[in-house]
Write a protein that holds these residues in place. Structure first.
Motif, PDB file in Angstrom:
ATOM      1  N   ALA A  75      34.202  67.596  37.863  1.00 51.20           N
ATOM      2  CA  ALA A  75      32.825  66.767  37.257  1.00 51.20           C
ATOM      3  C   ALA A  75      33.679  65.500  36.519  1.00 51.20           C
ATOM      4  O   ALA A  75      33.107  64.337  36.530  1.00 51.20           O
ATOM      5  N   ARG A  76      34.830  65.918  35.752  1.00 52.72           N
ATOM      6  CA  ARG A  76      35.210  64.554  35.290  1.00 52.72           C
ATOM      7  C   ARG A  76      35.825  63.675  35.908  1.00 52.72           C
ATOM      8  O   ARG A  76      35.419  62.217  35.810  1.00 52.72           O
ATOM      9  N   ILE A  77      36.331  63.977  37.146  1.00 48.87           N
ATOM     10  CA  ILE A  77      36.622  62.964  38.123  1.00 48.87           C
ATOM     11  C   ILE A  77      35.694  62.113  38.640  1.00 48.87           C
ATOM     12  O   ILE A  77      35.431  61.058  38.847  1.00 48.87           O
ATOM     13  N   LEU A  78      34.420  62.983  39.033  1.00 46.56           N
ATOM     14  CA  LEU A  78      33.333  62.309  39.638  1.00 46.56           C
ATOM     15  C   LEU A  78      32.529  61.431  38.915  1.00 46.56           C
ATOM     16  O   LEU A  78      32.097  60.299  39.009  1.00 46.56           O
ATOM     17  N   LEU A  79      32.486  61.875  37.187  1.00 52.48           N
ATOM     18  CA  LEU A  79      31.723  60.929  36.316  1.00 52.48           C
ATOM     19  C   LEU A  79      32.577  59.744  36.266  1.00 52.48           C
ATOM     20  O   LEU A  79      31.942  58.766  35.921  1.00 52.48           O
ATOM     21  N   MET A  80      33.812  59.978  36.272  1.00 55.09           N
ATOM     22  CA  MET A  80      34.654  58.540  35.885  1.00 55.09           C
ATOM     23  C   MET A  80      35.017  57.802  37.281  1.00 55.09           C
ATOM     24  O   MET A  80      35.557  56.386  37.083  1.00 55.09           O
ATOM     25  N   ALA A  81      34.863  58.099  38.462  1.00 60.10           N
ATOM     26  CA  ALA A  81      35.158  57.456  39.534  1.00 60.10           C
ATOM     27  C   ALA A  81      34.609  55.998  39.635  1.00 60.10           C
ATOM     28  O   ALA A  81      35.282  55.021  39.792  1.00 60.10           O
ATOM     29  N   ILE A  92      40.247  56.652  32.267  1.00 62.88           N
ATOM     30  CA  ILE A  92      41.473  57.476  32.878  1.00 62.88           C
ATOM     31  C   ILE A  92      41.703  58.635  31.755  1.00 62.88           C
ATOM     32  O   ILE A  92      42.184  59.550  32.271  1.00 62.88           O
ATOM     33  N   ALA A  93      41.380  58.206  30.523  1.00 66.72           N
ATOM     34  CA  ALA A  93      41.519  59.320  29.515  1.00 66.72           C
ATOM     35  C   ALA A  93      40.694  60.415  29.662  1.00 66.72           C
ATOM     36  O   ALA A  93      41.134  61.709  29.729  1.00 66.72           O
ATOM     37  N   PRO A 145      36.893  69.690  28.114  1.00 69.28           N
ATOM     38  CA  PRO A 145      37.706  69.457  29.315  1.00 69.28           C
ATOM     39  C   PRO A 145      38.026  70.320  30.225  1.00 69.28           C
ATOM     40  O   PRO A 145      38.370  70.332  31.261  1.00 69.28           O
ATOM     41  N   GLY A 146      37.978  71.700  29.682  1.00 74.45           N
ATOM     42  CA  GLY A 146      38.152  72.840  30.439  1.00 74.45           C
ATOM     43  C   GLY A 146      39.689  73.138  30.507  1.00 74.45           C
ATOM     44  O   GLY A 146      40.173  72.379  29.448  1.00 74.45           O
ATOM     45  N   ARG A 147      40.245  73.957  31.231  1.00 69.36           N
ATOM     46  CA  ARG A 147      41.748  74.282  30.820  1.00 69.36           C
ATOM     47  C   ARG A 147      42.552  73.414  31.329  1.00 69.36           C
ATOM     48  O   ARG A 147      43.550  73.292  31.150  1.00 69.36           O
ATOM     49  N   TYR A 148      42.083  72.504  32.444  1.00 61.27           N
ATOM     50  CA  TYR A 148      42.916  71.522  33.084  1.00 61.27           C
ATOM     51  C   TYR A 148      42.875  70.027  32.510  1.00 61.27           C
ATOM     52  O   TYR A 148      41.880  69.334  32.952  1.00 61.27           O
ATOM     53  N   ALA A 149      43.507  69.851  31.198  1.00 62.43           N
ATOM     54  CA  ALA A 149      43.487  68.879  30.325  1.00 62.43           C
ATOM     55  C   ALA A 149      44.799  68.497  29.669  1.00 62.43           C
ATOM     56  O   ALA A 149      45.591  69.556  29.547  1.00 62.43           O
ATOM     57  N   LEU A 150      45.006  67.457  29.684  1.00 57.51           N
ATOM     58  CA  LEU A 150      46.325  67.068  28.744  1.00 57.51           C
ATOM     59  C   LEU A 150      46.058  67.315  27.461  1.00 57.51           C
ATOM     60  O   LEU A 150      47.353  67.796  26.727  1.00 57.51           O
ATOM     61  N   TRP A 151      44.986  67.072  26.877  1.00 60.09           N
ATOM     62  CA  TRP A 151      45.048  67.301  25.197  1.00 60.09           C
ATOM     63  C   TRP A 151      43.749  67.995  25.106  1.00 60.09           C
ATOM     64  O   TRP A 151      42.490  67.363  25.394  1.00 60.09           O
ATOM     65  N   HIS A 152      43.707  69.181  24.437  1.00 61.52           N
ATOM     66  CA  HIS A 152      42.510  70.009  24.315  1.00 61.52           C
ATOM     67  C   HIS A 152      41.905  69.546  22.998  1.00 61.52           C
ATOM     68  O   HIS A 152      42.192  69.917  21.997  1.00 61.52           O
TER      69      HIS A 152
END
Length: 135
Positions: A16-22, A66-67, A128-135
């Motif tokens: 969802a993050r990728i699709l929202l930001m594409a 990107i963030a 962000p869910g588990r797959y994130a650089l900064w929670h």
């Protein structure tokens, strides 16, 4: 199907993050590589301080985009991006002032922005869910 999505919620949130930001990454890059042209466009829409508006759009679309894909400060940046997206709908897609095909194109873009705003508000709540650089 819903159970499979819930079982893989962190992957679904990443997708969802990728699709929202594409779209933002594409348009942010276009603005960055054609600053002068974008500034002219901003002036034509009545955006305040067109050069500053262009810089803000680049930072928001490309930088914040990107963030959010990377999962950095997701909740506050998703909320900020939601406000930006709604603001660009209100400033740049005033379909109610237009006629004919231009009205229809701007109506679609206005409601596209409104829909994306909804997704960003959900992201601001879910995080962000588990797959994130900064929670």
């Amino acid at each position: 199907m819903a159970h499979a999505l819930a079982a893989n919620a962190d992957l679904v949130i990443l997708l969802a993050r990728i699709l929202l930001m594409a779209l933002f990454l594409i348009t942010g890059w276009e603005k960055l590589t054609d600053f002068a042209g974008t500034t002219e466009y901003m002036a034509s829409t009545g955006a305040p301080a067109p050069a500053l508006s262009t810089a803000v759009a680049i930072v928001m679309e490309f930088g914040v985009g990107i963030a959010l894909v990377l999962g950095v400060f997701t909740r506050p940046l998703a909320l900020l991006m939601a406000l930006f997206t709604l603001g660009t709908a209100l400033i740049g897609h005033r379909y109610w002032r237009l006629q004919g095909p231009e009205r229809h194109a701007n109506l679609l873009n206005f409601y596209k922005n409104a829909s994306i705003t909804g997704g960003l508000l959900l992201l601001a709540i879910t995080g962000p869910g588990r797959y994130a650089l900064w929670h």
